[in-house]
Scaffold this motif. Structure first.
Motif, PDB file in Angstrom:
ATOM      1  N   GLU A 207      60.565   7.331  65.918  1.00 36.61           N
ATOM      2  CA  GLU A 207      61.054   7.770  67.222  1.00 36.61           C
ATOM      3  C   GLU A 207      61.439   6.582  68.112  1.00 36.61           C
ATOM      4  N   ARG A 211      65.025   6.154  69.948  1.00 37.74           N
ATOM      5  CA  ARG A 211      65.204   5.945  71.396  1.00 37.74           C
ATOM      6  C   ARG A 211      66.015   4.690  71.674  1.00 37.74           C
ATOM      7  N   SER A 237      62.646  12.673  72.511  1.00 41.28           N
ATOM      8  CA  SER A 237      62.025  11.687  71.632  1.00 41.28           C
ATOM      9  C   SER A 237      60.711  11.177  72.212  1.00 41.28           C
ATOM     10  N   LEU A 238      60.649  11.025  73.531  1.00 44.83           N
ATOM     11  CA  LEU A 238      59.393  10.616  74.165  1.00 44.83           C
ATOM     12  C   LEU A 238      58.301  11.666  73.939  1.00 44.83           C
ATOM     13  N   ARG A 243      54.463  10.830  74.155  1.00 45.19           N
ATOM     14  CA  ARG A 243      54.524  10.371  75.545  1.00 45.19           C
ATOM     15  C   ARG A 243      55.122  11.479  76.425  1.00 45.19           C
ATOM     16  N   GLU A 246      56.100  10.885  80.304  1.00 47.14           N
ATOM     17  CA  GLU A 246      57.369  10.193  80.519  1.00 47.14           C
ATOM     18  C   GLU A 246      58.545  11.108  80.193  1.00 47.14           C
ATOM     19  N   GLY A 247      58.391  11.894  79.140  1.00 46.73           N
ATOM     20  CA  GLY A 247      59.455  12.831  78.796  1.00 46.73           C
ATOM     21  C   GLY A 247      59.680  13.856  79.881  1.00 46.73           C
TER      22      GLY A 247
END
Length: 414
Positions: A207, A211, A237-238, A243, A246-247
């Protein structure tokens, strides 16, 4: 002396049908003159319209690809290589477009231009090309050459207005066709960045690398649609990379800037689901579905969210709606199997998994789902064999790994 006509006699009238026949004949002659006079004009206007339509079409014209001496001995003439390159570019697009399980329905509509190979002689395409030249309209022409250096083949492709769009090399042992496979997606990188972004997002790589490549594409993107697609895919992808906070922040910004972009709402739903906030995820998902009601994937995500909060009947409706919208029933049947298992209906869950395996015996997730249903039915030995088969197909499949451990525990073989 001639006999006088009898008193009161009347001259016979001409038959009435002669008048109708004359009218019909006159109408036919008038219609014939009109048709045979206007028909050439109609044909001419139609042909001109088709030529203009083809001339203004956003297409890419291929030219023969230069090849090393000796390629022609194996049938790889410049024209054949150009045709194979067009096929490879088309296949690259088809592979990306056919993966609809994680993409909004309208995300890539009208995203690919036509690919045109040169045609010898008179054709609609050759007339359109001549029209563009006469009018001074720019053409998108793909040129290139294969070169040989030592034990390597190298392919460079150029697109008018963009310069070099692909530069790839392979060992000679892999053959020229492998060059075309590697170069094909690079053409989409230039002519359809959104399609290329989805291609990158579907690669079987880490991933973090996905990114990085998407971020590089976003730095170069100019149009809002491409930027929105890339932002969604980076945020997704986050989430997939563990994560989700953040996503979610990235998806929040996307929704604020483009509230009518369905994928942004889906992205928020995915992030919220990963953060174990299913009710909020379902609300976000509904906003996306209102904008994109014909997406099979969106209905599958709704089904998974409803299943997560225990609304099983509604989840089944969504899973079946996904099947109605998609030619591939497997994802919807998989979701049905999960729902039915959680509804304490393991027989029905096993039946859904077997329906998938009847079509695709190597479908690892369906094998894992069947194993889970067999465990619920108390058939631990059969479940263990099924999980082992799933792991042969997909060694990293978490559901099969967990299921195998549970089957071993049930058999007292911890």
């Amino acid at each position: 002396m001639d006999a006088a006509p009898a008193q009161g006699s009347i001259e016979p009238a001409p038959p009435a049908r002669r008048g109708w026949l004359s009218l019909l004949m006159g109408a036919w002659h008038a219609w014939s003159r009109f048709v045979f006079g206007a028909l050439p004009v109609v044909i001419g206007v139609t042909m001109a319209g088709l030529v203009v339509h083809e001339a203004v079409n956003d297409s890419i014209e291929f030219t023969p690809i230069a090849v090393p001496a000796g390629f022609a001995d194996h049938g790889l003439t410049p024209e054949v290589v150009a045709a194979r390159l067009a096929d490879a570019i088309d296949r690259a697009a088809t592979q990306t477009l056919s993966e609809t399980l994680h993409r909004p329905a309208a995300e890539l509509e009208n995203s690919t231009p036509d690919l045109n190979l040169p045609v010898v002689g008179l054709s609609l395409h050759s007339l359109a090309s001549l029209t563009r030249k006469l009018l001074g309209w720019p053409e998108r022409r793909l040129t290139g050459e294969i070169t040989q250096s030592g034990d390597q083949y190298r392919l460079r492709l150029r697109l008018s207005g963009h310069g070099v769009v692909a530069d790839v090399a392979v060992p000679k042992s892999e053959g020229a066709d492998q060059l075309l496979v590697l170069a094909a997606p690079e053409v989409w990188r230039v002519v359809s960045p959104r399609l290329y972004a989805w291609h990158v997002a579907q690669l079987d790589i880490e991933e973090a690398e996905i990114r990085d490549r998407l971020l590089e594409l976003r730095r170069r993107a100019r149009d809002p649609e491409t930027q929105a697609t890339l932002t969604y895919l980076i945020g997704r992808s986050l989430v997939r990379g563990g994560r989700p906070e953040e996503g979610l922040a990235m998806m929040d910004g996307l929704v604020q800037s483009q509230p009518s972009y369905a994928a942004g709402h889906y992205g928020r739903a995915q992030a919220l689901q990963a953060l174990h906030r299913p009710e909020e995820a379902l609300a976000a998902q509904k906003l996306g579905l209102d904008l994109d009601p014909n997406s099979p994937w969106a209905h599958l995500l709704s089904s998974a969210l409803l299943r997560q909060i225990g609304r099983y009947d509604e989840a089944l409706v969504e899973a079946r709606r996904a099947q109605d919208l998609d030619d591939d029933d497997r994802p919807g049947l998989m979701e049905e199997s999960h729902i039915l298992r959680e509804m304490a209906r393991p027989d029905d869950a096993a039946e859904r998994a077997r329906r998938i395996l009847a079509v695709d015996p190597h479908h690892a997730p369906a094998l894992a789902a069947l194993g889970e249903a067999l465990l619920r039915l108390g058939e631990a030995e059969a479940a263990l064999a099924t999980f082992d088969q799933a792991l042969l197909e997909a060694p990293q499949l978490a559901a099969a790994q967990v299921g195998r451990a549970a089957a071993l525990h049930a058999l007292g073989r911890d």
